[in-house]
Motif scaffolding. Structure first.
Motif, PDB file in Angstrom:
ATOM      1  N   LEU A 148      -4.612  -0.225  -5.401  1.00 24.94           N
ATOM      2  CA  LEU A 148      -4.436   0.335  -4.066  1.00 24.94           C
ATOM      3  C   LEU A 148      -5.730   0.198  -3.264  1.00 24.94           C
ATOM      4  O   LEU A 148      -5.718  -0.208  -2.105  1.00 24.94           O
ATOM      5  CB  LEU A 148      -4.012   1.800  -4.154  1.00 24.94           C
TER       6      LEU A 148
ATOM      7  N   ILE B 262       0.839  -1.197   0.000  1.00 27.61           N
ATOM      8  CA  ILE B 262       0.000   0.000   0.000  1.00 27.61           C
ATOM      9  C   ILE B 262       0.877   1.251   0.000  1.00 27.61           C
ATOM     10  O   ILE B 262       0.636   2.192  -0.770  1.00 27.61           O
ATOM     11  CB  ILE B 262      -0.940  -0.008   1.228  1.00 27.61           C
TER      12      ILE B 262
ATOM     13  N   LEU C   1       2.578   1.700  -3.496  1.00 31.34           N
ATOM     14  CA  LEU C   1       1.665   2.215  -4.514  1.00 31.34           C
ATOM     15  C   LEU C   1       1.294   3.666  -4.236  1.00 31.34           C
ATOM     16  O   LEU C   1       1.202   4.478  -5.167  1.00 31.34           O
ATOM     17  CB  LEU C   1       0.407   1.348  -4.590  1.00 31.34           C
ATOM     18  N   THR C   2       1.101   4.013  -2.968  1.00 35.15           N
ATOM     19  CA  THR C   2       0.753   5.383  -2.619  1.00 35.15           C
ATOM     20  C   THR C   2       1.862   6.348  -3.003  1.00 35.15           C
ATOM     21  O   THR C   2       1.601   7.407  -3.592  1.00 35.15           O
ATOM     22  CB  THR C   2       0.437   5.500  -1.111  1.00 35.15           C
TER      23      THR C   2
ATOM     24  N   SER D  85      -4.440   2.910  -8.931  1.00 34.89           N
ATOM     25  CA  SER D  85      -5.389   3.369  -7.911  1.00 34.89           C
ATOM     26  C   SER D  85      -6.372   2.262  -7.544  1.00 34.89           C
ATOM     27  O   SER D  85      -6.707   2.084  -6.370  1.00 34.89           O
ATOM     28  CB  SER D  85      -6.167   4.589  -8.410  1.00 34.89           C
TER      29      SER D  85
END
Length: 108
Positions: A79, A44, A47-48, A76
């Motif tokens: 995520l 997470i 990806l963020t 997105s």
């Protein structure tokens, strides 16, 4: 240690560590989280950070080309699925009291 053989002082690594700490805190702290959940939190955070970097490029460039926007959209979505896996829930905001207060204010 975030990653072996990686200088953890870079902006990318610091942001990733910060995000991981925030998510782990939301889950009750590192001691309350399983190894699998920690693994998901790590993904997470990755990806963020990358989505934030893409957003910065969109903002500084003034636009996003179709390929970049497609990658952003797919990332997105991934995520969101990872966040749901660790317990992301949608919380509806209470609007009734605010509405009744507004109506009462107009009547007085």
């Amino acid at each position: 240690m975030l990653l072996q053989n990686v200088d953890g002082r870079s902006g990318w690594a610091r942001r990733m560590r910060d995000l991981m700490a925030l998510h782990l805190s939301d889950l009750g702290g590192g001691a309350a989280v399983s190894a699998a959940e920690k693994s998901i939190v790590r993904r997470i955070a990755t990806l963020t950070v990358e989505l934030e970097r893409m957003e910065e490029r969109f903002a500084t460039g003034g636009e996003a080309d179709a390929d970049a926007l497609d990658l952003y959209s797919r990332t997105s979505g991934n995520l969101r699925r990872l966040l749901e896996a660790i317990g992301l829930t949608r919380r509806a905001r209470e609007v009734t009291p605010a509405l009744s207060t507004c109506i009462e204010g107009r009547l007085t």
